[in-house]
Design an enzyme around this catalytic site. Structure first.
Site, PDB file in Angstrom:
ATOM      1  N   ASP A  31      36.889  77.755  69.541  1.00  0.00           N
ATOM      2  CA  ASP A  31      38.316  77.381  70.033  1.00  0.00           C
ATOM      3  C   ASP A  31      39.099  77.561  69.507  1.00  0.00           C
ATOM      4  OD1 ASP A  31      39.976  75.079  71.523  1.00  0.00           O
ATOM      5  OD2 ASP A  31      40.347  74.835  69.617  1.00  0.00           O
ATOM      6  N   TYR A  82      46.504  80.049  64.286  1.00  0.00           N
ATOM      7  CA  TYR A  82      45.483  80.250  63.646  1.00  0.00           C
ATOM      8  C   TYR A  82      45.397  81.194  62.707  1.00  0.00           C
ATOM      9  CZ  TYR A  82      43.979  75.855  66.064  1.00  0.00           C
ATOM     10  OH  TYR A  82      44.140  74.763  67.259  1.00  0.00           O
ATOM     11  N   LYS A 108      45.275  79.640  72.731  1.00  0.00           N
ATOM     12  CA  LYS A 108      46.467  78.716  72.989  1.00  0.00           C
ATOM     13  C   LYS A 108      47.495  79.798  72.960  1.00  0.00           C
ATOM     14  CE  LYS A 108      44.075  74.736  71.333  1.00  0.00           C
ATOM     15  NZ  LYS A 108      43.016  75.506  69.881  1.00  0.00           N
ATOM     16  N   HIS A 134      49.531  75.262  74.017  1.00  0.00           N
ATOM     17  CA  HIS A 134      49.255  74.270  72.290  1.00  0.00           C
ATOM     18  C   HIS A 134      50.245  73.069  72.476  1.00  0.00           C
ATOM     19  CE1 HIS A 134      47.639  75.098  68.441  1.00  0.00           C
ATOM     20  NE2 HIS A 134      47.161  74.065  68.761  1.00  0.00           N
TER      21      HIS A 134
HETATM   22  P1  NAD Z   1      37.459  67.846  62.781  1.00  0.00           P
HETATM   23  O1  NAD Z   1      38.380  66.280  63.308  1.00  0.00           O
HETATM   24  O2  NAD Z   1      36.478  68.927  63.370  1.00  0.00           O
HETATM   25  O3  NAD Z   1      37.450  67.537  60.899  1.00  0.00           O
HETATM   26  C1  NAD Z   1      37.502  69.036  59.937  1.00  0.00           C
HETATM   27  C2  NAD Z   1      36.792  68.701  58.420  1.00  0.00           C
HETATM   28  O4  NAD Z   1      35.580  67.798  58.493  1.00  0.00           O
HETATM   29  C3  NAD Z   1      36.237  69.954  57.385  1.00  0.00           C
HETATM   30  O5  NAD Z   1      37.370  69.761  56.501  1.00  0.00           O
HETATM   31  C4  NAD Z   1      35.327  69.676  57.376  1.00  0.00           C
HETATM   32  O6  NAD Z   1      34.688  70.740  56.069  1.00  0.00           O
HETATM   33  C5  NAD Z   1      35.090  68.329  57.668  1.00  0.00           C
HETATM   34  N1  NAD Z   1      33.422  68.320  58.570  1.00  0.00           N
HETATM   35  C6  NAD Z   1      33.152  69.210  59.313  1.00  0.00           C
HETATM   36  N2  NAD Z   1      31.294  68.431  60.036  1.00  0.00           N
HETATM   37  C7  NAD Z   1      30.959  68.089  58.674  1.00  0.00           C
HETATM   38  C8  NAD Z   1      29.448  67.395  58.912  1.00  0.00           C
HETATM   39  N3  NAD Z   1      28.946  67.559  59.413  1.00  0.00           N
HETATM   40  N4  NAD Z   1      29.911  66.624  57.088  1.00  0.00           N
HETATM   41  C9  NAD Z   1      30.967  66.554  56.136  1.00  0.00           C
HETATM   42  N5  NAD Z   1      32.231  67.162  56.736  1.00  0.00           N
HETATM   43  C10 NAD Z   1      31.930  67.649  57.763  1.00  0.00           C
HETATM   44  O7  NAD Z   1      39.389  68.711  62.473  1.00  0.00           O
HETATM   45  P2  NAD Z   1      40.102  70.009  63.054  1.00  0.00           P
HETATM   46  O8  NAD Z   1      39.417  71.357  62.311  1.00  0.00           O
HETATM   47  O9  NAD Z   1      41.447  69.379  62.508  1.00  0.00           O
HETATM   48  O10 NAD Z   1      39.609  69.666  64.912  1.00  0.00           O
HETATM   49  C11 NAD Z   1      39.239  70.144  64.601  1.00  0.00           C
HETATM   50  C12 NAD Z   1      39.430  72.012  65.656  1.00  0.00           C
HETATM   51  O11 NAD Z   1      40.043  70.879  66.926  1.00  0.00           O
HETATM   52  C13 NAD Z   1      39.814  72.314  65.533  1.00  0.00           C
HETATM   53  O12 NAD Z   1      39.153  73.704  64.362  1.00  0.00           O
HETATM   54  C14 NAD Z   1      40.903  73.512  66.229  1.00  0.00           C
HETATM   55  O13 NAD Z   1      39.874  74.552  67.163  1.00  0.00           O
HETATM   56  C15 NAD Z   1      41.079  72.528  67.143  1.00  0.00           C
HETATM   57  N6  NAD Z   1      42.586  71.117  66.673  1.00  0.00           N
HETATM   58  C16 NAD Z   1      43.395  71.968  67.334  1.00  0.00           C
HETATM   59  C17 NAD Z   1      44.397  71.153  67.443  1.00  0.00           C
HETATM   60  C18 NAD Z   1      45.863  70.738  68.781  1.00  0.00           C
HETATM   61  O14 NAD Z   1      46.582  70.793  68.426  1.00  0.00           O
HETATM   62  N7  NAD Z   1      45.362  71.616  70.133  1.00  0.00           N
HETATM   63  C19 NAD Z   1      44.947  70.581  66.302  1.00  0.00           C
HETATM   64  C20 NAD Z   1      44.309  70.127  65.177  1.00  0.00           C
HETATM   65  C21 NAD Z   1      42.874  70.978  65.674  1.00  0.00           C
END
Ligand code: NAD
Length: 278
Positions: free
Chosen positions: A51, A56, A81, A114
């Site tokens: 994704d 990004y 997106k 988005h």
């Molecule tokens: P997330 O909830 O996936 O958290 C990511 C954070 O958690 C990072 O700092 C990572 O290092 C940490 N982490 C991940 N796995 C871990 C583990 N096993 N142990 C400890 N820490 C861990 O947050 P995100 O990146 O905001 O969301 C996931 C994805 O969703 C994004 O990468 C993106 O692709 C998507 N996204 C979309 C929108 C949107 O508006 N559509 C907005 C935000 C994110």
């Protein structure tokens, strides 16, 4: 609901396309080596869904990671997106072409609006419908659409969105929106499933994780899947990418599903779709 089986298991979208219910998120993964390594490690480990988004600024690295993994393009479910400033009919078509170029691919599996930019998203949707009709995209959807945005959009669409990607975690469940999407066969998808890392600070999750002999991340991601929600945890660290996919050798009880549902407090870590200015 379809059974949760393995890392390559899928939910079927309303047009029949199969969407892997576990994907790799790459928001804040740096373009170049960082993101291409993350994508390659994920695909090597068996993930089949990535994704990204034009905002990004890492689509080129994502494309490189897919090539480095040396698996056929059609085996990867690739999502991008259209960004807010590109919304509108012609500008969306252009933005889509630019994303394809950066990703170095012929088509996308899923393309999302988005954010619901007021006064723009209906024209944007028409562009997505055209690209879908031309078979440039296998499925089209939205992100950050609340029920009123969806109702407004559904009134007059040719194609009902196949997906709605929303902030979703135990502090922000929005069950009525989930139910609305289910009723319209719009697949719900979680962003920030780990609360951008905040999930690890609440001891309530630690006790539950201990009970199953799993990590907090694994228990919460499993809760996503058992709720029928596609999930895309982000990490650029190899061990975490692997650990976040180790979700298929345990099952949460109904009581523990309800326990996690009941953690809901309507709390966001990202922007509010009804009050954003970007
Ligand atoms: P997330 O909830 O996936 O958290 C990511 C954070 O958690 C990072 O700092 C990572 O290092 C940490 N982490 C991940 N796995 C871990 C583990 N096993 N142990 C400890 N820490 C861990 O947050 P995100 O990146 O905001 O969301 C996931 C994805 O969703 C994004 O990468 C993106 O692709 C998507 N996204 C979309 C929108 C949107 O508006 N559509 C907005 C935000 C994110």
């Amino acid at each position: 609901m379809e059974a949760i089986t393995d890392i390559q298991g899928t939910f079927t979208l309303h047009n029949g396309v199969k969407m892997p219910y576990l994907g790799l998120g790459v928001y804040l993964s740096k373009d170049g080596q960082e993101v291409s390594n993350a994508v390659k490690w994920a695909l090597d480990a068996g993930y089949r869904h990535v994704d990204t988004a034009s905002i990004y600024a890492n689509e080129a690295g994502v494309g490189e990671g897919i090539k480095a993994a040396e698996i056929p393009r059609e085996d990867v479910f690739l999502v991008s997106k259209v960004w807010n400033s590109d919304q509108g009919y012609d500008t969306t078509i252009k933005a889509f072409e630019a994303s394809l170029q950066r990703l170095d691919t012929e088509y996308l599996d899923l393309y999302l609006i988005h954010w619901p930019v007021a006064g723009k998203y209906k024209e944007t949707w028409k562009a997505l419908e055209r690209l879908y009709a031309e078979k440039r995209i296998r499925a089209i959807g939205v992100s950050n659409f609340m029920q009123h945005h969806l109702q407004d959009l559904l009134d007059g669409v040719e194609v009902v969105p196949m997906v709605n990607q929303m902030e979703f975690h135990p502090y922000l469940v929005q069950q009525s929106l989930l139910d609305f999407c289910k009723a319209h066969r719009i697949q719900y998808e979680a962003w920030s499933p780990l609360m951008q890392g905040h999930i690890f600070k609440d001891p309530a999750f630690q006790d539950l994780a201990k009970k199953y002999g799993k990590t907090i991340a694994q228990v919460v991601l499993r809760w996503n899947l058992q709720k029928g929600v596609v999930t895309i945890p982000k990490s650029s660290k190899k061990e975490r990418i692997l650990a976040n996919a180790d979700l298929f050798n345990f099952e949460l009880s109904q009581a523990d599903m309800h326990f996690l549902d009941a953690m809901d407090q309507g709390k966001r870590f990202g922007p509010d779709p009804d009050n954003f200015d970007f």
